[in-house]
Design a protein around this motif. Structure first.
Motif, PDB file in Angstrom:
ATOM      1  N   ASN A  20       1.093  -1.278  -0.072  1.00 27.45           N
ATOM      2  CA  ASN A  20       0.054  -0.028  -0.046  1.00 27.45           C
ATOM      3  C   ASN A  20       0.713   1.280  -0.068  1.00 27.45           C
ATOM      4  O   ASN A  20       0.422   2.360  -0.360  1.00 27.45           O
ATOM      5  N   SER A  23       3.162   2.984  -3.985  1.00 29.10           N
ATOM      6  CA  SER A  23       2.946   3.945  -4.797  1.00 29.10           C
ATOM      7  C   SER A  23       3.236   5.309  -4.275  1.00 29.10           C
ATOM      8  O   SER A  23       3.711   6.355  -4.995  1.00 29.10           O
ATOM      9  N   ARG A  24       2.800   5.558  -3.092  1.00 27.56           N
ATOM     10  CA  ARG A  24       3.114   6.589  -2.365  1.00 27.56           C
ATOM     11  C   ARG A  24       4.585   7.199  -2.276  1.00 27.56           C
ATOM     12  O   ARG A  24       4.815   8.281  -2.380  1.00 27.56           O
ATOM     13  N   HIS A  26       6.958   6.032  -4.316  1.00 19.28           N
ATOM     14  CA  HIS A  26       7.245   6.386  -5.809  1.00 19.28           C
ATOM     15  C   HIS A  26       6.946   7.689  -6.158  1.00 19.28           C
ATOM     16  O   HIS A  26       7.823   8.541  -6.558  1.00 19.28           O
ATOM     17  N   GLU A  27       5.803   8.226  -5.585  1.00 19.48           N
ATOM     18  CA  GLU A  27       5.427   9.674  -5.777  1.00 19.48           C
ATOM     19  C   GLU A  27       6.551  10.674  -5.023  1.00 19.48           C
ATOM     20  O   GLU A  27       6.892  11.516  -5.679  1.00 19.48           O
ATOM     21  N   GLN A  50       8.327  -4.487  -2.647  1.00 20.67           N
ATOM     22  CA  GLN A  50       7.706  -3.553  -3.871  1.00 20.67           C
ATOM     23  C   GLN A  50       8.504  -2.091  -3.411  1.00 20.67           C
ATOM     24  O   GLN A  50       8.837  -1.478  -4.238  1.00 20.67           O
ATOM     25  N   CYS A  51       8.374  -1.772  -2.153  1.00 21.20           N
ATOM     26  CA  CYS A  51       8.970  -0.455  -1.730  1.00 21.20           C
ATOM     27  C   CYS A  51      10.626  -0.615  -1.892  1.00 21.20           C
ATOM     28  O   CYS A  51      11.247   0.248  -2.248  1.00 21.20           O
ATOM     29  N   VAL A  54      11.227   0.044  -5.521  1.00 27.00           N
ATOM     30  CA  VAL A  54      11.161   1.581  -5.802  1.00 27.00           C
ATOM     31  C   VAL A  54      12.423   2.117  -5.272  1.00 27.00           C
ATOM     32  O   VAL A  54      13.048   3.074  -5.959  1.00 27.00           O
TER      33      VAL A  54
END
Length: 99
Positions: A20, A23-24, A26-27, A50-51, A54
């Motif tokens: 969760n 994506s934050r 990544h931004e 996933q993090c 990134v």
């Protein structure tokens, strides 16, 4: 090129870096494109792959543009998780953080 007269931006990572949060994260990283970044991972208690992906992609991208992206502070949980995943990238695990 990296500017030596400008202090790096500090990106403080949240406690939980799971799917969760990817994506934050990544931004947040992209918002600092073109700037040197010091990552503060002192509060991190859980890290998902996933993090990590990134952060590794960002480290490679920054390196390609002669910018600095490095973890300058990290919790034991952050360090141990990256080690368990086999991550040895010095931008994410500087030698002085390894025990």
């Amino acid at each position: 090129m990296s500017s030596t007269d400008v202090a790096p931006k500090v990106l403080k990572l949240p406690e939980v870096l799971d799917l969760n949060a990817a994506s934050r994260l990544h931004e947040q990283v992209l918002a600092h494109k073109g700037e040197d970044i010091d990552i503060d991972a002192t509060d991190v208690t859980r890290v998902g792959a996933q993090c990590v992906q990134v952060l590794l992609a960002a480290a490679l991208s920054w390196r390609a543009e002669d910018q600095s992206l490095r973890v300058n502070q990290a919790s034991d949980a952050f360090i141990k998780t990256l080690q368990l995943l086999g991550i040895s990238d010095e931008a994410l695990l500087p030698k002085e953080m390894l025990k």
